[in-house]
Design a protein around this motif. Structure first.
Motif, short mmCIF file in Angstrom:
data_model
loop_
_atom_site.label_atom_id
_atom_site.label_comp_id
_atom_site.label_asym_id
_atom_site.label_seq_id
_atom_site.Cartn_x
_atom_site.Cartn_y
_atom_site.Cartn_z
N SER A 190 0.99 -1.54 -0.20
CA SER A 190 -0.28 0.14 -0.40
C SER A 190 0.45 1.54 0.03
O SER A 190 2.05 1.15 0.83
N SER A 191 0.49 2.19 -0.86
CA SER A 191 0.95 3.94 -1.00
C SER A 191 0.53 4.35 0.76
O SER A 191 0.66 5.60 0.54
N ASN A 192 -0.39 3.85 1.21
CA ASN A 192 -0.96 4.35 2.26
C ASN A 192 -0.40 5.32 2.90
O ASN A 192 1.22 4.36 3.75
N PRO A 193 -0.18 6.59 3.99
CA PRO A 193 1.04 6.87 4.86
C PRO A 193 0.66 6.26 6.02
O PRO A 193 1.97 6.42 6.65
N ASP A 194 -0.58 6.02 6.39
CA ASP A 194 -0.29 5.48 7.76
C ASP A 194 0.13 4.83 7.36
O ASP A 194 0.72 4.32 8.71
N ILE A 195 -0.34 3.36 6.67
CA ILE A 195 0.26 1.83 6.72
C ILE A 195 1.69 2.55 6.95
O ILE A 195 2.62 1.12 6.94
N ILE A 196 1.90 2.91 5.75
CA ILE A 196 3.88 2.66 5.98
C ILE A 196 4.52 3.71 7.09
O ILE A 196 5.45 2.93 7.50
N HIS A 197 3.63 4.33 8.32
CA HIS A 197 4.15 4.54 9.31
C HIS A 197 4.00 3.62 10.48
O HIS A 197 4.60 3.73 10.66
#
Length: 468
Positions: free
Chosen positions: A379-386
């Motif tokens: 995923s490119s979702n910032p929350d998931i990356i964080h």
């Protein structure tokens, strides 16, 4: 994320003159690659070093994403690309193609990649066929790539005698070629000829180069192809006879070959002890880094001494180290240094025998499983990356390093060094035993032009180098 870029060009010319490699590297860095692996080799080769290193890292789960500019950078074979992508998919590694974004996990993406792979192989085979036809035409026209000494090429790329004047001698290069043939017949060895023509005319030949030059069929007036056999290539030589003026006759070449064979028989011996002496191949010149050869004095004692092998070479290969150092003196000083530095070797061995492992607790295992699942989302979702970054940070903080000492290996090596530190041990050995024992402890021994001897030791079993 561990993002790797892979760049490839087929030739050094593409890398240097057309700047194709630097362009790929710049694009990969801009796209986010933190590590870039590079090959300068044909895409049809499966033995590309960095490509195989990339596959190895993927199989070890050390890569999260791979970036290439085009699919054909991975290879020019459908099978090679197919196998590589299978490995990427199996180990959940994302493949990003900058010029044609595709998802190898989807059926359409897989189909697109196979189409591009087929096109890449088609282009490669088409280019190979064009080169083959071009080379066949080149040979049919009796053209030559690199003329041997004494010859040049005319406007049609065919061999002709080189009538240019050699500045120092005032002779043409073709005349100098004939002179060298005469010297080979007259002088004692090819080495003497190489030295003479360098001193007199500043013409540089190695012994092996001079031997190959004499055997070149171009000197007999023939234009030949595929004379030298290549590994894995079984092709009959193509010889076109009497295509240009000969520098030497076949009878003269035969006479030279007989002389060289006679020299070889004279100098060789079934009982030769060349190399069978203590520190054989371990003694190096401190100035050029080359090997040193053993010789014997003309005195009846036949004292052995070592000298830089490059001292007698002409031109750029020449080394100024003319020092002749007695072999027994080198051996004695090496043993003395080994005995003197034995305590340091043991201390160094103890520090090297300590290894560190990470204790994988149950909590770390659970977090690792969660991390794998989240990475699989791609995923490119910032929350998931964080969240992924946070989990990685937690795993690193919970990892507990523990030092482990391999006591058996340490005690065994320590015992060897302790025995080797006793002078009486070395005095009890004959030359063959001494050679075998020194190989266990000595990495190399450097000798400089003043006769100074500097050994570098390696530890038994661990092979770690240490300079006293």
């Amino acid at each position: 994320m561990r993002v790797y870029g892979y760049a490839r060009v087929s030739t050094q010319e593409q890398a240097e003159e057309f700047d194709a490699l630097n362009q790929q590297i710049a694009r990969l860095k801009t796209a986010g690659a933190t590590e870039i692996l590079i090959d300068i080799e044909s895409g049809r080769s499966d033995s590309r070093k960095q490509f195989n290193e990339l596959l190895y890292l993927v199989q070890r789960n050390q890569v999260d994403e791979i970036i290439v500019t085009r699919v054909d950078r991975l290879g020019r074979s459908v099978i090679t690309i197919h196998k590589a992508i299978e490995i990427f998919v199996k180990h959940e590694v994302n493949l990003r193609v900058l010029d044609a974004p595709v998802d190898p996990n989807s059926p359409f993406g897989w189909f697109s990649i196979n189409q591009m792979s087929g096109l890449a192989e088609f282009e490669s085979r088409l280019l190979s066929q064009r080169i083959k036809h071009g080379n066949n035409y080149f040979r049919e026209q009796l053209k030559f790539c690199t003329p041997p000494f004494g010859y040049g090429k005319d406007e049609n790329q065919r061999l002709v005698p080189n009538r240019n004047i050699h500045e120092k001698s005032g002779k043409t290069y073709f005349e100098l070629g004939k002179l060298i043939i005469e010297l080979i017949l007259e002088m004692r060895s090819l080495k003497d000829v190489c030295t003479y023509i360098y001193v007199e005319y500043e013409i540089v030949f190695s012994v092996a180069g001079l031997r190959d030059w004499v055997k070149n069929l171009a000197l007999q007036g023939h234009t030949a192809y595929f004379v030298k056999k290549k590994k894995g290539v079984n092709r009959e030589p193509i010889i076109n006879f009497d295509t240009h003026e000969a520098l030497v006759s076949a009878a003269t070449v035969e006479a030279i070959q007989q002389k060289l064979s006679a020299n070889r028989r004279y100098r060789s011996s079934a009982t030769s002890t060349r190399g069978d002496y203590p520190l054989s191949s371990l003694i190096k010149c401190a100035h050029c880094g080359g090997g040193m050869y053993r010789n014997f004095s003309r005195h009846k004692t036949k004292t052995e001494y070592m000298r830089c092998a490059n001292y007698s070479k002409p031109g750029k290969y020449h080394c100024e180290n003319s020092k002749c150092t007695r072999l027994r003196e080198i051996i004695a000083q090496t043993i003395t240094e080994l005995c003197r530095h034995a305590p340091q070797l043991i201390d160094h061995l103890q520090s090297q025998s300590v290894t560190t492992v990470i204790v994988n607790t149950k909590e770390i295992e659970n977090l690792s499983n969660e991390l794998s699942v989240m990475r699989g989302l791609r995923s490119s979702n910032p929350d998931i990356i964080h969240a992924i970054a946070k989990i990685e940070e937690t795993i690193n903080s919970l990892s507990t390093p523990v030092k482990i000492v391999d006591r058996d290996a340490f005690e065994n090596a320590q015992k060897q060094i302790t025995i080797a530190s006793q002078a009486t041990f070395w005095e009890s050995l004959d030359d063959l035993e001494l050679r075998a024992a020194l190989v266990e402890f000595v990495e190399k021994v450097e000798v400089n032009s003043s006769g100074s001897i500097t050994p570098t030791f390696k530890l038994p079993l661990t092979r770690s180098s240490m300079r006293p």
